[in-house]
Design a protein around this motif. Structure first.
Motif, PDB file in Angstrom:
ATOM      1  N   ILE A  65     -31.221 -27.903 -44.935  1.00  0.00           N
ATOM      2  CA  ILE A  65     -32.357 -27.460 -46.213  1.00  0.00           C
ATOM      3  C   ILE A  65     -31.242 -26.562 -47.434  1.00  0.00           C
ATOM      4  O   ILE A  65     -30.758 -26.324 -47.239  1.00  0.00           O
ATOM      5  CB  ILE A  65     -33.425 -26.412 -45.953  1.00  0.00           C
ATOM      6  N   VAL A  66     -31.180 -27.047 -48.629  1.00  0.00           N
ATOM      7  CA  VAL A  66     -30.450 -26.521 -49.519  1.00  0.00           C
ATOM      8  C   VAL A  66     -31.802 -25.544 -49.938  1.00  0.00           C
ATOM      9  O   VAL A  66     -32.112 -26.372 -50.406  1.00  0.00           O
ATOM     10  CB  VAL A  66     -29.108 -27.831 -50.233  1.00  0.00           C
ATOM     11  N   ARG A  67     -31.212 -24.614 -50.180  1.00  0.00           N
ATOM     12  CA  ARG A  67     -31.641 -23.420 -51.290  1.00  0.00           C
ATOM     13  C   ARG A  67     -30.973 -23.181 -52.297  1.00  0.00           C
ATOM     14  O   ARG A  67     -30.170 -22.799 -52.192  1.00  0.00           O
ATOM     15  CB  ARG A  67     -31.910 -22.357 -50.148  1.00  0.00           C
ATOM     16  N   TYR A  68     -32.027 -23.185 -53.885  1.00  0.00           N
ATOM     17  CA  TYR A  68     -31.632 -22.967 -54.778  1.00  0.00           C
ATOM     18  C   TYR A  68     -31.934 -21.772 -55.598  1.00  0.00           C
ATOM     19  O   TYR A  68     -32.754 -21.246 -55.761  1.00  0.00           O
ATOM     20  CB  TYR A  68     -30.906 -24.587 -55.504  1.00  0.00           C
ATOM     21  N   GLY A  69     -31.107 -20.558 -55.387  1.00  0.00           N
ATOM     22  CA  GLY A  69     -32.126 -19.604 -55.989  1.00  0.00           C
ATOM     23  C   GLY A  69     -33.225 -18.852 -55.251  1.00  0.00           C
ATOM     24  O   GLY A  69     -32.763 -18.141 -53.660  1.00  0.00           O
ATOM     25  N   ASP A  70     -34.598 -18.570 -55.502  1.00  0.00           N
ATOM     26  CA  ASP A  70     -35.213 -18.964 -54.066  1.00  0.00           C
ATOM     27  C   ASP A  70     -36.648 -19.490 -53.799  1.00  0.00           C
ATOM     28  O   ASP A  70     -37.285 -19.366 -52.907  1.00  0.00           O
ATOM     29  CB  ASP A  70     -36.239 -17.470 -54.687  1.00  0.00           C
ATOM     30  N   LEU A  71     -35.799 -20.881 -53.892  1.00  0.00           N
ATOM     31  CA  LEU A  71     -36.372 -21.888 -54.640  1.00  0.00           C
ATOM     32  C   LEU A  71     -35.721 -22.962 -53.639  1.00  0.00           C
ATOM     33  O   LEU A  71     -34.352 -23.075 -53.471  1.00  0.00           O
ATOM     34  CB  LEU A  71     -36.792 -22.658 -55.444  1.00  0.00           C
ATOM     35  N   ASN A  72     -36.324 -23.666 -51.942  1.00  0.00           N
ATOM     36  CA  ASN A  72     -36.168 -25.097 -51.247  1.00  0.00           C
ATOM     37  C   ASN A  72     -36.217 -25.917 -52.062  1.00  0.00           C
ATOM     38  O   ASN A  72     -37.063 -26.599 -52.647  1.00  0.00           O
ATOM     39  CB  ASN A  72     -36.938 -24.733 -49.958  1.00  0.00           C
ATOM     40  N   VAL A  73     -35.124 -26.214 -52.068  1.00  0.00           N
ATOM     41  CA  VAL A  73     -35.308 -28.292 -53.722  1.00  0.00           C
ATOM     42  C   VAL A  73     -34.696 -29.048 -52.829  1.00  0.00           C
ATOM     43  O   VAL A  73     -34.635 -30.070 -53.583  1.00  0.00           O
ATOM     44  CB  VAL A  73     -34.191 -27.640 -54.274  1.00  0.00           C
ATOM     45  N   GLY A  74     -34.241 -28.788 -51.651  1.00  0.00           N
ATOM     46  CA  GLY A  74     -33.371 -30.392 -50.882  1.00  0.00           C
ATOM     47  C   GLY A  74     -33.292 -30.541 -49.295  1.00  0.00           C
ATOM     48  O   GLY A  74     -33.827 -29.342 -48.488  1.00  0.00           O
TER      49      GLY A  74
END
Length: 170
Positions: A65-74
Motif C-alpha cells: 500500500i502507498v500512503r500519501y499524507g493521511d490517505l491510502n492512495v495506491g
C-alpha cells in the motif's frame, strides 16, 4: 505540505484496504475501456477479500500500500514465476498520479524480490499484463522501460479481453 509517501507491505488482515482502493480507482480507470457494468461485475469477483487472500496465501503474491499524507492512495502486488517477476496489480488514485508513486511501488516489488527465494537467484525480468485499450497505462509502462512482448486473449469470468504482455529486463 504532505509528508513523503510511505510504502509498506501488508498482510492478509489488511487486504480490505486494497479492496476499498480498487472500488475508488477501477471505475475511473476502466469505465471508458470496458464499461461500467463490466467494471462492477469484475470488481465484485477480482477484489472479493477471499480472492485476494487466495492470491496472497496460495499463490504467493505480495501486496503493498502507498500512503500519501493521511490517505491510502495506491496499491501493488507482485509474485515470482521462474526468473520473471510478475507485477500483478499497480494502481494509484488518479488525483495522486504523477508523483512517482507507481515507480515507488515497482521499486518496492523489485527490492522485495531482489532474490527469488526458490531459485536463490535474482529475477531476470519484470512482466505484466495490461489491457490493450488502456492507453494511459501502456504509455506509463513504455516510459518506464517496458516493451510489448505479446498480444494475448484474457478471460475474466464471462468477459473476454485482449491484453498486452509487457516486459523489461532488470
Amino acid at each position: 505540505m504532505a509528508q513523503p509517501p510511505k510504502i509498506r507491505r501488508i498482510g492478509v488482515e489488511e487486504l480490505e484496504i486494497v479492496r476499498e482502493l480498487a472500488l475508488i480507482i477501477w471505475p475511473k480507470c476502466y469505465r471508458n475501456i470496458i464499461g461500467p457494468d463490466r467494471v462492477d461485475a469484475m470488481l465484485a469477483v477480482l477484489y472479493a477479500t477471499d480472492n485476494l487472500e487466495d492470491e496472497m496465501i496460495r499463490l504467493g503474491h505480495v501486496f503493498w500500500i502507498v500512503r500519501y499524507g493521511d490517505l491510502n492512495v495506491g496499491y501493488a502486488s507482485a509474485y515470482m514465476d521462474g526468473g520473471r517477476l510478475w507485477l500483478k496489480k499497480l494502481y494509484v488514485r488518479d488525483d495522486h498520479r504523477g508523483l512517482g508513486l507507481g515507480k515507488a511501488l515497482i521499486e518496492a516489488a523489485l527490492e522485495h524480490f531482489h532474490t527469488d527465494r526458490i531459485t536463490n537467484s535474482p529475477p531476470l525480468e519484470m512482466a505484466l499484463y495490461v489491457n490493450k485499450d488502456n492507453t494511459p497505462a501502456i504509455n506509463y509502462y513504455l516510459r518506464s522501460g517496458f516493451q510489448v512482448e505479446a498480444e494475448v486473449p484474457v478471460q475474466m469470468g464471462p468477459y473476454g479481453f485482449t491484453d498486452y504482455v509487457m516486459q523489461k529486463a532488470i
